[in-house]
Design a protein around this motif. Structure first.
Motif, PDB file in Angstrom:
ATOM      1  N   ARG A   1      22.027  14.363  40.085  1.00 17.36           N
ATOM      2  CA  ARG A   1      21.162  13.232  40.420  1.00 17.36           C
ATOM      3  C   ARG A   1      21.067  12.354  39.184  1.00 17.36           C
ATOM      4  O   ARG A   1      21.134  12.851  38.056  1.00 17.36           O
ATOM      5  CB  ARG A   1      19.754  13.681  40.812  1.00 17.36           C
ATOM      6  N   ALA A   2      20.892  11.059  39.418  1.00 12.67           N
ATOM      7  CA  ALA A   2      20.815  10.109  38.305  1.00 12.67           C
ATOM      8  C   ALA A   2      19.482   9.371  38.321  1.00 12.67           C
ATOM      9  O   ALA A   2      19.068   8.860  39.358  1.00 12.67           O
ATOM     10  CB  ALA A   2      21.952   9.095  38.397  1.00 12.67           C
ATOM     11  N   VAL A   3      18.849   9.327  37.167  1.00 12.65           N
ATOM     12  CA  VAL A   3      17.691   8.469  36.955  1.00 12.65           C
ATOM     13  C   VAL A   3      18.245   7.244  36.230  1.00 12.65           C
ATOM     14  O   VAL A   3      18.421   7.260  35.013  1.00 12.65           O
ATOM     15  CB  VAL A   3      16.600   9.178  36.129  1.00 12.65           C
ATOM     16  N   VAL A   4      18.578   6.227  37.018  1.00 15.42           N
ATOM     17  CA  VAL A   4      19.184   5.004  36.485  1.00 15.42           C
ATOM     18  C   VAL A   4      18.057   4.039  36.149  1.00 15.42           C
ATOM     19  O   VAL A   4      17.356   3.559  37.042  1.00 15.42           O
ATOM     20  CB  VAL A   4      20.158   4.375  37.508  1.00 15.42           C
ATOM     21  N   LEU A   5      17.870   3.767  34.853  1.00 15.16           N
ATOM     22  CA  LEU A   5      16.795   2.908  34.372  1.00 15.16           C
ATOM     23  C   LEU A   5      17.380   1.639  33.781  1.00 15.16           C
ATOM     24  O   LEU A   5      18.223   1.700  32.892  1.00 15.16           O
ATOM     25  CB  LEU A   5      15.969   3.652  33.318  1.00 15.16           C
ATOM     26  N   ASP A   6      16.905   0.500  34.273  1.00 17.76           N
ATOM     27  CA  ASP A   6      17.419  -0.761  33.744  1.00 17.76           C
ATOM     28  C   ASP A   6      16.535  -1.272  32.611  1.00 17.76           C
ATOM     29  O   ASP A   6      15.506  -0.676  32.279  1.00 17.76           O
ATOM     30  CB  ASP A   6      17.605  -1.801  34.858  1.00 17.76           C
TER      31      ASP A   6
ATOM     32  N   LEU B   1      29.181   3.482  35.225  1.00 17.42           N
ATOM     33  CA  LEU B   1      28.702   3.916  33.914  1.00 17.42           C
ATOM     34  C   LEU B   1      29.465   3.174  32.820  1.00 17.42           C
ATOM     35  O   LEU B   1      30.675   3.004  32.919  1.00 17.42           O
ATOM     36  CB  LEU B   1      28.892   5.420  33.737  1.00 17.42           C
ATOM     37  N   THR B   2      28.744   2.752  31.766  1.00 17.72           N
ATOM     38  CA  THR B   2      29.390   2.072  30.648  1.00 17.72           C
ATOM     39  C   THR B   2      29.119   2.760  29.315  1.00 17.72           C
ATOM     40  O   THR B   2      29.561   2.289  28.274  1.00 17.72           O
ATOM     41  CB  THR B   2      28.939   0.597  30.550  1.00 17.72           C
ATOM     42  N   GLY B   3      28.364   3.847  29.360  1.00 13.42           N
ATOM     43  CA  GLY B   3      28.035   4.576  28.141  1.00 13.42           C
ATOM     44  C   GLY B   3      27.673   5.998  28.473  1.00 13.42           C
ATOM     45  O   GLY B   3      27.756   6.427  29.626  1.00 13.42           O
ATOM     46  N   PRO B   4      27.239   6.740  27.473  1.00  6.70           N
ATOM     47  CA  PRO B   4      26.914   8.152  27.691  1.00  6.70           C
ATOM     48  C   PRO B   4      25.670   8.319  28.563  1.00  6.70           C
ATOM     49  O   PRO B   4      24.811   7.444  28.621  1.00  6.70           O
ATOM     50  CB  PRO B   4      26.670   8.686  26.276  1.00  6.70           C
ATOM     51  N   VAL B   5      25.605   9.460  29.227  1.00  6.05           N
ATOM     52  CA  VAL B   5      24.428   9.829  30.009  1.00  6.05           C
ATOM     53  C   VAL B   5      23.740  10.977  29.288  1.00  6.05           C
ATOM     54  O   VAL B   5      24.358  11.678  28.488  1.00  6.05           O
ATOM     55  CB  VAL B   5      24.810  10.221  31.457  1.00  6.05           C
ATOM     56  N   MET B   6      22.441  11.159  29.570  1.00  2.00           N
ATOM     57  CA  MET B   6      21.687  12.226  28.906  1.00  2.00           C
ATOM     58  C   MET B   6      21.181  13.203  29.966  1.00  2.00           C
ATOM     59  O   MET B   6      20.562  12.792  30.955  1.00  2.00           O
ATOM     60  CB  MET B   6      20.506  11.632  28.149  1.00  2.00           C
ATOM     61  N   LEU B   7      21.443  14.485  29.739  1.00  3.71           N
ATOM     62  CA  LEU B   7      20.947  15.506  30.654  1.00  3.71           C
ATOM     63  C   LEU B   7      19.440  15.648  30.490  1.00  3.71           C
ATOM     64  O   LEU B   7      18.947  15.920  29.406  1.00  3.71           O
ATOM     65  CB  LEU B   7      21.635  16.847  30.379  1.00  3.71           C
TER      66      LEU B   7
ATOM     67  N   SER C   1      17.807  25.509  49.378  1.00  3.99           N
ATOM     68  CA  SER C   1      18.342  26.825  49.737  1.00  3.99           C
ATOM     69  C   SER C   1      18.117  27.765  48.552  1.00  3.99           C
ATOM     70  O   SER C   1      17.693  27.336  47.480  1.00  3.99           O
ATOM     71  CB  SER C   1      19.834  26.747  50.071  1.00  3.99           C
ATOM     72  N   ARG C   2      18.462  29.015  48.736  1.00  2.00           N
ATOM     73  CA  ARG C   2      18.329  29.980  47.649  1.00  2.00           C
ATOM     74  C   ARG C   2      19.496  29.897  46.675  1.00  2.00           C
ATOM     75  O   ARG C   2      19.575  30.682  45.734  1.00  2.00           O
ATOM     76  CB  ARG C   2      18.249  31.397  48.224  1.00  2.00           C
ATOM     77  N   ARG C   3      20.409  28.951  46.907  1.00  2.00           N
ATOM     78  CA  ARG C   3      21.623  28.863  46.086  1.00  2.00           C
ATOM     79  C   ARG C   3      21.832  27.488  45.457  1.00  2.00           C
ATOM     80  O   ARG C   3      22.874  27.242  44.869  1.00  2.00           O
ATOM     81  CB  ARG C   3      22.845  29.173  46.965  1.00  2.00           C
ATOM     82  N   ASP C   4      20.895  26.580  45.596  1.00  2.45           N
ATOM     83  CA  ASP C   4      21.129  25.193  45.207  1.00  2.45           C
ATOM     84  C   ASP C   4      20.600  24.887  43.803  1.00  2.45           C
ATOM     85  O   ASP C   4      19.460  25.221  43.479  1.00  2.45           O
ATOM     86  CB  ASP C   4      20.469  24.252  46.211  1.00  2.45           C
ATOM     87  N   HIS C   5      21.440  24.242  42.991  1.00  6.74           N
ATOM     88  CA  HIS C   5      21.073  23.818  41.641  1.00  6.74           C
ATOM     89  C   HIS C   5      21.410  22.340  41.474  1.00  6.74           C
ATOM     90  O   HIS C   5      22.417  21.866  42.002  1.00  6.74           O
ATOM     91  CB  HIS C   5      21.823  24.646  40.598  1.00  6.74           C
ATOM     92  N   VAL C   6      20.563  21.639  40.725  1.00  2.01           N
ATOM     93  CA  VAL C   6      20.729  20.200  40.538  1.00  2.01           C
ATOM     94  C   VAL C   6      20.627  19.864  39.050  1.00  2.01           C
ATOM     95  O   VAL C   6      19.661  20.262  38.390  1.00  2.01           O
ATOM     96  CB  VAL C   6      19.647  19.403  41.303  1.00  2.01           C
ATOM     97  N   ALA C   7      21.610  19.116  38.554  1.00  2.00           N
ATOM     98  CA  ALA C   7      21.577  18.590  37.187  1.00  2.00           C
ATOM     99  C   ALA C   7      21.103  17.135  37.272  1.00  2.00           C
ATOM    100  O   ALA C   7      21.682  16.338  38.011  1.00  2.00           O
ATOM    101  CB  ALA C   7      22.962  18.655  36.553  1.00  2.00           C
ATOM    102  N   VAL C   8      20.060  16.819  36.538  1.00  2.00           N
ATOM    103  CA  VAL C   8      19.511  15.458  36.546  1.00  2.00           C
ATOM    104  C   VAL C   8      19.833  14.791  35.215  1.00  2.00           C
ATOM    105  O   VAL C   8      19.544  15.340  34.155  1.00  2.00           O
ATOM    106  CB  VAL C   8      17.984  15.469  36.790  1.00  2.00           C
ATOM    107  N   PHE C   9      20.441  13.618  35.304  1.00  2.15           N
ATOM    108  CA  PHE C   9      20.838  12.852  34.129  1.00  2.15           C
ATOM    109  C   PHE C   9      20.077  11.538  34.063  1.00  2.15           C
ATOM    110  O   PHE C   9      19.785  10.927  35.097  1.00  2.15           O
ATOM    111  CB  PHE C   9      22.336  12.532  34.182  1.00  2.15           C
ATOM    112  N   VAL C  10      19.777  11.089  32.856  1.00  6.23           N
ATOM    113  CA  VAL C  10      19.196   9.772  32.631  1.00  6.23           C
ATOM    114  C   VAL C  10      20.335   8.828  32.270  1.00  6.23           C
ATOM    115  O   VAL C  10      21.140   9.118  31.385  1.00  6.23           O
ATOM    116  CB  VAL C  10      18.135   9.803  31.509  1.00  6.23           C
ATOM    117  N   VAL C  11      20.381   7.707  32.978  1.00  6.64           N
ATOM    118  CA  VAL C  11      21.442   6.711  32.801  1.00  6.64           C
ATOM    119  C   VAL C  11      20.793   5.398  32.372  1.00  6.64           C
ATOM    120  O   VAL C  11      19.949   4.857  33.088  1.00  6.64           O
ATOM    121  CB  VAL C  11      22.225   6.508  34.122  1.00  6.64           C
TER     122      VAL C  11
END
Length: 148
Positions: A21-26, A71-77, A87-97
């Motif tokens: 998932r992306a937290v895209v902040l302008d 994307l034009t630059g690095p993202v931050m986890l 579910s009992r098997r779901d994982h989500v990585a959230v990045f700040v953009v």
């Protein structure tokens, strides 16, 4: 309807699932959110990581598909989350953009009903609780919890 069925199929059939998932902040302090056709509420853009795909490749693909964002630059986890509500098997990585270009205005399609940038203090009605929690954590510089 087809989107809901596919979503249910993948929840049942797959082993452990990994999403991004992306937290895209302008520069104006707004966040990019999407409203899907197959589930209620406003969400952070994102999706599943496919076999052979890195997290950042998946993130870039989902941003292109769901927001016409490149994307034009690095993202931050921000954090890795266990999404037991899904579910009992779901994982989500959230990045700040923060470094990106909007290549065009996202038009509605089979997956995305609406998309846009919203002020953090005026999120649209129906923004999901998990989306609000991630935004609050990032705004406060708080450590991400382990559970979605």
């Amino acid at each position: 309807m087809l989107g809901r069925l596919l979503h249910l199929y993948f929840r049942i059939v797959r082993g452990m699932t990994l999403g991004v998932r992306a937290v895209v902040l302008d520069g104006e302090g707004r966040v990019f959110l999407v409203r899907h056709t197959y589930t209620p509420g406003w969400h952070l853009p994102g999706g599943g990581v496919e076999v052979g795909e890195t997290l950042e490749e998946a993130l870039a693909k989902e941003l292109r598909e769901e927001g016409c964002i490149r994307l034009t630059g690095p993202v931050m986890l921000h954090g890795m989350f266990f999404n037991r509500a899904m579910s009992r098997r779901d994982h989500v990585a959230v990045f700040v953009v923060r470094e990106f270009v909007v290549e065009s205005v996202k038009q509605p399609d089979r997956e995305i009903a609406e998309a846009g940038f919203f002020p953090l203090d005026a999120l649209p009605e129906g923004t999901t609780p998990a989306t609000r929690r991630r935004l609050d954590e990032i705004a406060a510089g708080a450590r991400a919890p382990a559970v979605w």
